[in-house]
Write a protein that holds these residues in place. Structure first.
Motif, PDB file in Angstrom:
ATOM      1  N   MET A  34       0.867  -1.185   0.000  1.00  0.00           N
ATOM      2  CA  MET A  34       0.000   0.000   0.000  1.00  0.00           C
ATOM      3  C   MET A  34       0.890   1.217   0.000  1.00  0.00           C
ATOM      4  SD  MET A  34      -2.779  -1.285   2.814  1.00  0.00           S
ATOM      5  CE  MET A  34      -1.527  -1.973   3.871  1.00  0.00           C
ATOM      6  N   GLY A  35       0.343   2.311  -0.507  1.00  0.00           N
ATOM      7  CA  GLY A  35       1.195   3.482  -0.572  1.00  0.00           C
ATOM      8  C   GLY A  35       0.448   4.744  -0.913  1.00  0.00           C
ATOM      9  N   TRP A  36       1.228   5.793  -1.140  1.00  0.00           N
ATOM     10  CA  TRP A  36       0.695   7.112  -1.463  1.00  0.00           C
ATOM     11  C   TRP A  36       1.455   7.713  -2.641  1.00  0.00           C
ATOM     12  CZ3 TRP A  36      -3.572   9.054   0.952  1.00  0.00           C
ATOM     13  CH2 TRP A  36      -3.972   8.435   2.139  1.00  0.00           C
ATOM     14  N   TYR A  37       0.709   8.341  -3.523  1.00  0.00           N
ATOM     15  CA  TYR A  37       1.237   9.155  -4.592  1.00  0.00           C
ATOM     16  C   TYR A  37       0.638  10.554  -4.427  1.00  0.00           C
ATOM     17  CZ  TYR A  37       3.135   5.246  -7.326  1.00  0.00           C
ATOM     18  OH  TYR A  37       3.877   4.177  -7.762  1.00  0.00           O
ATOM     19  N   ARG A  38       1.220  11.503  -5.123  1.00  0.00           N
ATOM     20  CA  ARG A  38       0.643  12.843  -5.146  1.00  0.00           C
ATOM     21  C   ARG A  38       0.825  13.463  -6.512  1.00  0.00           C
ATOM     22  NH1 ARG A  38       4.868  16.129  -1.143  1.00  0.00           N
ATOM     23  NH2 ARG A  38       6.712  15.981  -2.506  1.00  0.00           N
TER      24      ARG A  38
END
Length: 119
Positions: A34-38
């Motif tokens: 799982m992760g985050w991008y912007r």
């Protein structure tokens, strides 16, 4: 199928903090990362951080020491604690989940949550 819903975005002053959360539901048993991008206006989507089902995490250099990714033990929530926010951090932040399937990995995206840093 996997559903992701982000929350926690908003307006904060430079130097302030926000905590983003992503609730993950559906077929979560085979999720391995799982992760985050912007994505800021006029810029490409940028990887920010990720965390594996085993707990190993990585952060992009520009946020290391300021942002911390974490997940709950059940694996259905991933969070991004953002401290010391800078004027270059505003963007729409997207949660992702990678799931293993018989036909290969699948990536799911949330709808995004806006982070604004302004005095």
């Amino acid at each position: 199928q996997v559903q992701l819903v982000e929350s926690g975005g908003g307006l904060v002053q430079p130097g302030g903090s926000l905590r983003l959360s992503c609730a993950i539901s559906g077929s979560i048993s085979s999720i391995y990362k799982m992760g985050w991008y912007r994505q800021a206006p006029g810029k490409s989507r940028e990887w920010v951080a990720d965390i594996t089902s085993g707990g190993g995490s990585r952060h992009v250099d520009s946020v290391r020491g300021r942002f911390t990714i974490s997940r709950d033990t059940a694996g259905n929530t991933v969070s991004l604690q953002m401290n010391s926010l800078k004027v270059e951090d505003p963007a729409v932040y997207y949660c992702i989940a990678d799931r293993a399937t018989n036909t290969g990995p699948e990536r799911y995206w949330g709808q995004g949550t806006q982070v604004t840093v302004s005095s």
